[in-house]
Write an enzyme that holds these catalytic residues in place. Structure first.
Site, short mmCIF file in Angstrom:
data_model
loop_
_atom_site.label_atom_id
_atom_site.label_comp_id
_atom_site.label_asym_id
_atom_site.label_seq_id
_atom_site.Cartn_x
_atom_site.Cartn_y
_atom_site.Cartn_z
N ASN A 185 15.01 -20.49 -24.94
CA ASN A 185 14.58 -19.33 -25.71
C ASN A 185 13.06 -19.25 -25.74
OD1 ASN A 185 14.68 -17.09 -27.33
ND2 ASN A 185 15.78 -18.06 -29.00
N THR A 188 4.56 -22.02 -23.08
CA THR A 188 5.65 -22.08 -24.05
C THR A 188 6.91 -21.38 -23.57
OG1 THR A 188 4.00 -22.09 -25.83
CG2 THR A 188 6.27 -21.58 -26.45
N SER A 199 13.25 -10.80 -21.33
CA SER A 199 13.00 -9.62 -22.16
C SER A 199 12.80 -8.41 -21.25
CB SER A 199 11.75 -9.82 -23.02
OG SER A 199 11.34 -8.61 -23.62
N TYR A 248 -7.44 -11.56 -19.44
CA TYR A 248 -6.23 -11.86 -20.21
C TYR A 248 -5.81 -10.67 -21.07
CZ TYR A 248 -3.20 -14.01 -23.76
OH TYR A 248 -2.15 -14.31 -24.60
#
Length: 214
Positions: free
Chosen positions: A11, A32, A66, A88
């Site tokens: 997740n 992450t 997503s 970024y």
């Protein structure tokens, strides 16, 4: 019909956060949302393969992606400057990490199929759900929710597609697919690019190998 399965779900962890790096010097959203999942999968995969072989039970790996994977950098993945602050974008960096989830899934599925292993790998878009994941853009999300409230899901609704892909008997042997609202969907052109997926696989392997030697 009784279907015996085992597996795990990767997740997301952060979304739209300001530029920052992990302690290892990796851009936070990529590290992450993708690299951690890539490493965890790699660490568990041999055990899953052995379990599938010993028991005959199908293993299922699910990566939560997503619909945001369509909104990423022009090149898809910024391989040459993945950790650079220059250029970024918190939104595009999130999209990049979600694109990486699908590419990882597809390449993993291809490799598992080539080995003839009884393990499937699929990716899902759970839907738009108001959770603490959006804490870095809560004002924006609350504003958007005023006009798109009908499209937002509660947590059980958001879990439905993941549970469907993890448990439904009709998906036995189905692998390398992208699901939304409990239906198979076509992801973006970048997400369907096999060469990009193989490049990301090698790139991710090099990153985690270099970290283990540091």
């Amino acid at each position: 019909m009784t279907l015996l399965i085992f597996g795990f779900r990767n997740n997301a962890g952060v979304m739209f956060c300001p530029y920052q790096q992990t302690e290892d010097g990796i851009e936070m959203q990529f590290a992450t949302n993708h690299l951690g999942h890539f490493l965890l999968t790699k660490l568990l995969l041999d055990k899953m393969k052995q379990t599938a072989k010993d028991t005959g039970i199908e293993g299922r790996i699910i990566n939560l992606s997503s619909i945001a994977h369509v909104y990423t950098y022009e090149e898809g993945i910024r391989f040459d400057n993945i950790n650079d602050e220059d250029g970024y974008s918190d939104k595009k960096a999130y999209g990049q990490s979600k694109l990486a989830n699908i590419l990882h899934t597809n390449e993993l599925s291809r490799r598992l199929q080539a080995e003839g292993v009884n393990i499937t790998a699929n990716s899902v878009h759970p839907g738009v759900i108001m959770t603490p994941l959006m804490r870095h853009s809560s004002l924006l999300m609350n504003f958007l929710k005023m006009f798109t409230f009908f499209a937002w899901k509660n947590i059980p609704q958001g879990a439905a597609t993941t549970c469907y892909v993890a448990l439904h008997p009709s998906l036995k042997g189905v692998t390398g697919k992208y699901f939304r609202d409990c239906n198979e969907c076509q992801p973006s052109t970048h997400a369907s690019n096999e060469l990009l997926g193989r490049k990301l696989w090698d790139f991710s392997n090099k990153m985690i190998n270099s970290l283990s030697k540091a």
